[in-house]
Motif scaffolding. Structure first.
Motif, PDB file in Angstrom:
ATOM      1  N   GLN A 278       0.821  -1.201   0.000  1.00  0.00           N
ATOM      2  CA  GLN A 278       0.000   0.000   0.000  1.00  0.00           C
ATOM      3  C   GLN A 278       0.863   1.262   0.000  1.00  0.00           C
ATOM      4  N   TYR A 279       0.328   2.296  -0.636  1.00  0.00           N
ATOM      5  CA  TYR A 279       0.979   3.608  -0.678  1.00  0.00           C
ATOM      6  C   TYR A 279      -0.018   4.650  -0.174  1.00  0.00           C
ATOM      7  N   ALA A 280       0.503   5.764   0.334  1.00  0.00           N
ATOM      8  CA  ALA A 280      -0.382   6.793   0.875  1.00  0.00           C
ATOM      9  C   ALA A 280       0.153   8.190   0.595  1.00  0.00           C
ATOM     10  N   ILE A 281      -0.788   9.125   0.446  1.00  0.00           N
ATOM     11  CA  ILE A 281      -0.445  10.548   0.348  1.00  0.00           C
ATOM     12  C   ILE A 281      -0.485  11.138   1.754  1.00  0.00           C
ATOM     13  N   PHE A 282       0.492  11.988   2.080  1.00  0.00           N
ATOM     14  CA  PHE A 282       0.532  12.634   3.386  1.00  0.00           C
ATOM     15  C   PHE A 282       1.076  14.056   3.220  1.00  0.00           C
ATOM     16  N   ASN A 283       1.029  14.840   4.291  1.00  0.00           N
ATOM     17  CA  ASN A 283       1.559  16.203   4.217  1.00  0.00           C
ATOM     18  C   ASN A 283       2.475  16.483   5.407  1.00  0.00           C
ATOM     19  N   TYR A 284       3.377  17.434   5.205  1.00  0.00           N
ATOM     20  CA  TYR A 284       4.247  17.876   6.289  1.00  0.00           C
ATOM     21  C   TYR A 284       4.741  19.291   5.958  1.00  0.00           C
ATOM     22  N   GLU A 285       5.268  19.962   6.977  1.00  0.00           N
ATOM     23  CA  GLU A 285       5.770  21.329   6.808  1.00  0.00           C
ATOM     24  C   GLU A 285       7.285  21.313   6.910  1.00  0.00           C
ATOM     25  N   ASP A 286       7.970  21.983   5.956  1.00  0.00           N
ATOM     26  CA  ASP A 286       9.433  22.004   5.993  1.00  0.00           C
ATOM     27  C   ASP A 286       9.934  23.166   6.866  1.00  0.00           C
ATOM     28  N   ARG A 287      11.261  23.327   6.962  1.00  0.00           N
ATOM     29  CA  ARG A 287      11.853  24.335   7.848  1.00  0.00           C
ATOM     30  C   ARG A 287      11.565  25.764   7.420  1.00  0.00           C
ATOM     31  N   ASN A 288      11.129  25.926   6.151  1.00  0.00           N
ATOM     32  CA  ASN A 288      10.775  27.263   5.666  1.00  0.00           C
ATOM     33  C   ASN A 288       9.274  27.547   5.801  1.00  0.00           C
ATOM     34  N   GLY A 289       8.563  26.612   6.450  1.00  0.00           N
ATOM     35  CA  GLY A 289       7.131  26.809   6.679  1.00  0.00           C
ATOM     36  C   GLY A 289       6.262  26.458   5.497  1.00  0.00           C
ATOM     37  N   ILE A 290       6.842  25.816   4.466  1.00  0.00           N
ATOM     38  CA  ILE A 290       6.062  25.440   3.275  1.00  0.00           C
ATOM     39  C   ILE A 290       5.436  24.058   3.486  1.00  0.00           C
ATOM     40  N   GLN A 291       4.147  23.956   3.212  1.00  0.00           N
ATOM     41  CA  GLN A 291       3.437  22.687   3.326  1.00  0.00           C
ATOM     42  C   GLN A 291       3.715  21.823   2.085  1.00  0.00           C
ATOM     43  N   HIS A 292       4.134  20.596   2.329  1.00  0.00           N
ATOM     44  CA  HIS A 292       4.381  19.644   1.247  1.00  0.00           C
ATOM     45  C   HIS A 292       3.284  18.588   1.209  1.00  0.00           C
ATOM     46  N   LEU A 293       2.965  18.111  -0.002  1.00  0.00           N
ATOM     47  CA  LEU A 293       2.223  16.875  -0.192  1.00  0.00           C
ATOM     48  C   LEU A 293       3.212  15.864  -0.757  1.00  0.00           C
ATOM     49  N   ALA A 294       3.173  14.638  -0.269  1.00  0.00           N
ATOM     50  CA  ALA A 294       4.117  13.620  -0.721  1.00  0.00           C
ATOM     51  C   ALA A 294       3.457  12.255  -0.639  1.00  0.00           C
ATOM     52  N   TYR A 295       4.152  11.244  -1.126  1.00  0.00           N
ATOM     53  CA  TYR A 295       3.639   9.874  -1.022  1.00  0.00           C
ATOM     54  C   TYR A 295       4.766   8.926  -0.648  1.00  0.00           C
ATOM     55  N   ASN A 296       4.376   7.821  -0.022  1.00  0.00           N
ATOM     56  CA  ASN A 296       5.349   6.823   0.407  1.00  0.00           C
ATOM     57  C   ASN A 296       4.587   5.518   0.669  1.00  0.00           C
ATOM     58  N   THR A 297       5.316   4.458   0.956  1.00  0.00           N
ATOM     59  CA  THR A 297       4.646   3.223   1.370  1.00  0.00           C
ATOM     60  C   THR A 297       3.916   3.503   2.683  1.00  0.00           C
ATOM     61  N   ILE A 298       2.836   2.783   2.910  1.00  0.00           N
ATOM     62  CA  ILE A 298       1.982   3.046   4.064  1.00  0.00           C
ATOM     63  C   ILE A 298       2.739   2.950   5.386  1.00  0.00           C
ATOM     64  N   LYS A 299       3.759   2.078   5.436  1.00  0.00           N
ATOM     65  CA  LYS A 299       4.527   1.920   6.669  1.00  0.00           C
ATOM     66  C   LYS A 299       5.308   3.177   7.023  1.00  0.00           C
ATOM     67  N   GLY A 300       5.624   3.966   5.998  1.00  0.00           N
ATOM     68  CA  GLY A 300       6.405   5.173   6.243  1.00  0.00           C
ATOM     69  C   GLY A 300       5.574   6.427   6.383  1.00  0.00           C
ATOM     70  N   VAL A 301       4.244   6.280   6.519  1.00  0.00           N
ATOM     71  CA  VAL A 301       3.346   7.435   6.590  1.00  0.00           C
ATOM     72  C   VAL A 301       2.617   7.426   7.933  1.00  0.00           C
ATOM     73  N   PRO A 302       2.864   8.434   8.800  1.00  0.00           N
ATOM     74  CA  PRO A 302       2.222   8.443  10.123  1.00  0.00           C
ATOM     75  C   PRO A 302       0.724   8.742  10.062  1.00  0.00           C
ATOM     76  N   ASN A 303       0.327   9.715   9.221  1.00  0.00           N
ATOM     77  CA  ASN A 303      -1.086  10.115   9.142  1.00  0.00           C
ATOM     78  C   ASN A 303      -1.523  10.184   7.679  1.00  0.00           C
ATOM     79  N   PRO A 304      -1.863   9.054   7.077  1.00  0.00           N
ATOM     80  CA  PRO A 304      -2.216   9.042   5.647  1.00  0.00           C
ATOM     81  C   PRO A 304      -3.494   9.822   5.356  1.00  0.00           C
ATOM     82  N   LEU A 305      -3.453  10.597   4.275  1.00  0.00           N
ATOM     83  CA  LEU A 305      -4.630  11.334   3.832  1.00  0.00           C
ATOM     84  C   LEU A 305      -5.485  10.488   2.888  1.00  0.00           C
ATOM     85  N   LYS A 306      -4.822   9.651   2.087  1.00  0.00           N
ATOM     86  CA  LYS A 306      -5.530   8.773   1.145  1.00  0.00           C
ATOM     87  C   LYS A 306      -4.618   7.600   0.824  1.00  0.00           C
TER      88      LYS A 306
END
Length: 458
Positions: free
Chosen positions: A281-309
């Motif tokens: 399984q893969y999932a889309i998730f989001n996080y904020e970088d050190r410059n305050g920019i919100q990212h959307l990204a994807y990874n295997t489900i095991k590497g995603v703490p709070n999956p969006l989809k």
């Protein structure tokens, strides 16, 4: 003219299976007129269990001729003859493959003594060579050796030719359009003839009536026939055990996929390997970088703490993220669709408004990301109805998804009025939401938006 043939081999299947002994009896319709029997050097080790069955070991075939050395003899004795064997597709397939490996196309008309026996001597408990010979009092000596089995098959063939309906049955079986030589030995042609060229699922059953395989197809008849032409070891074994085939119509490929998944989970047939494996399984998730920019990204489900989809293959996950990126004018770089530290230059996504170049304020960009996330969450709470072709021209198939969960499928007459969710649920056959059904529906939703009705009921 007929040639009754039996072979011993190094194992089951077709490819990789080598002949260790061959026996051929040439029969003119009234008597045996020629015989050819020889051990064959398979040019590979003979497994112990085969030696235990046949008595043929490596030492016995060490100085025997190879298949290429006897190929011309086989061609000569079988030329102009019908190839006859007990479960003919196995013997014919192995010999044809041996010829193919030395660059010769071997083609002969075929007759199967199992199928002929089932038609001309009906009602027996078993049609294996040993039990059949016992039932009709044919002597069978030197069992599991090519000459012994071929000679018994020749005597059986002679008996079959003498049966009252033999002439009509043989004529029908030799008709190239009858497909008799293609069908599994224990499967009545009447069963195959009933299978329609329509979408649905099919069940292969053994002689005990047990379901041993479930499959789906857009064209049931064509797909089932494909099993009979497939010469892989698994398919040959499956077909050799198949004595009956049942089917259910679906109207569409999507419903067939969902029906197949449910039946495999319910029945766990021994020949179904798909859907018994773990799906990555893969999932889309989001996080904020050190410059305050919100990212959307994807990874295997095991590497995603709070999956969006969640998705069930990487291609669908990435494709959905690309669609989201275009729809909300996000940056491919900050959606991890392009690996670069410079400004984005994605070949397809050109809607970025400059966050990667410093031309767009961080707050404005983050607001768009929040809108995209809200869109993701909103979609999960919607009721979705997929409308597909029904089993007949007078109905539609519907698939219900509520709050992101697959609820089931059903069939509704085209003239039936639907106004509420309760109306639709009355026609739905409830189904479990599984990893496999989510994978099927996620892929479908990405590619068939025109067939999806969102929140049409109250």
């Amino acid at each position: 003219m007929y040639t009754i043939i039996d072979i011993e081999t190094t194992g089951n299947g077709i490819k990789g299976n080598r002949i260790t002994e061959i026996a051929i009896f040439k029969y003119d319709g009234s008597q045996i007129v020629d015989e050819y029997t020889t051990l064959v050097n398979p040019e590979c080790p003979i497994p112990y269990f085969i030696t235990g069955l046949t008595g043929i070991d490596d030492q016995m075939v060490q100085h025997a001729p190879t298949f290429s050395e006897i190929a011309q003899d086989i061609l000569n004795i079988t030329e102009g003859c019908v190839f006859v064997a007990h479960s003919v597709n196995f013997d014919y397939g192995v010999i044809k493959e041996e010829f193919r490996q030395i660059g010769i196309d071997f083609t002969r008309k075929k007759l199967c003594t199992v199928r002929l026996s089932r038609k001309l001597i009906p009602g027996l408990a078993s049609y294996s060579l040993g039990k059949l010979c016992t039932a009709v009092r044919i002597p069978l000596t030197d069992r599991h050796r090519a000459r012994g089995d071929a000679h018994a098959t020749a005597l059986l063939f002679e008996k079959l030719l003498g049966e009252p309906e033999a002439e009509a049955v043989f004529k029908k079986f030799l008709n190239a359009r009858s497909q008799e030589a293609t069908l599994p030995p224990h499967l009545p042609k009447s069963v195959f003839d009933k299978i329609p060229p329509k979408p649905g699922i099919y069940y292969f059953k053994n002689q005990k009536g047990e379901i041993i395989y479930v499959g789906k197809a857009i064209n049931l008849k064509k797909r089932v026939l494909g099993h009979f032409y497939d010469k892989s070891a698994k398919e040959i074994q499956l077909c050799s055990e198949t004595a009956d085939i049942d089917f259910k119509l679906s109207g569409s490929e999507l419903v067939a996929l969902l029906m197949e998944s449910a039946e495999i989970k319910r029945l766990f047939p021994p020949y179904n390997r798909a859907q018994k494996r773990t799906v990555r399984q893969y999932a889309i998730f989001n996080y904020e970088d050190r410059n305050g920019i919100q990212h959307l990204a994807y990874n295997t489900i095991k590497g995603v703490p709070n999956p969006l989809k969640v998705f069930y293959n990487q291609t669908d996950c990435r494709s959905y993220l690309e669609t989201l990126c275009k729809e909300f004018s996000l940056c491919p770089r900050f959606c991890h669709l392009q690996q670069t530290n410079a400004a984005c230059s994605h070949h397809e996504i050109t809607t970025c408004e400059g966050i990667c170049r410093g031309d767009e304020p961080v707050a404005a960009y983050n607001k768009k990301v929040e809108e995209a996330i809200a869109h993701l969450k909103e979609g999960a709470s919607e009721i979705k109805i997929i409308k597909e072709k029904g089993r007949t021209a007078d109905e539609n198939a519907v698939v219900l998804i509520a709050e992101g969960m697959y609820r089931g499928y059903g069939f509704i007459d085209k003239d039936t009025s639907i106004g509420t969710l309760d109306d639709i649920e009355a026609f739905i056959t409830p189904q479990k939401n599984t990893v496999e059904t989510e994978s099927i529906l996620t892929a479908y939703l990405l590619k068939n938006s025109e067939k999806i009705y969102t929140s049409p009921v109250t």
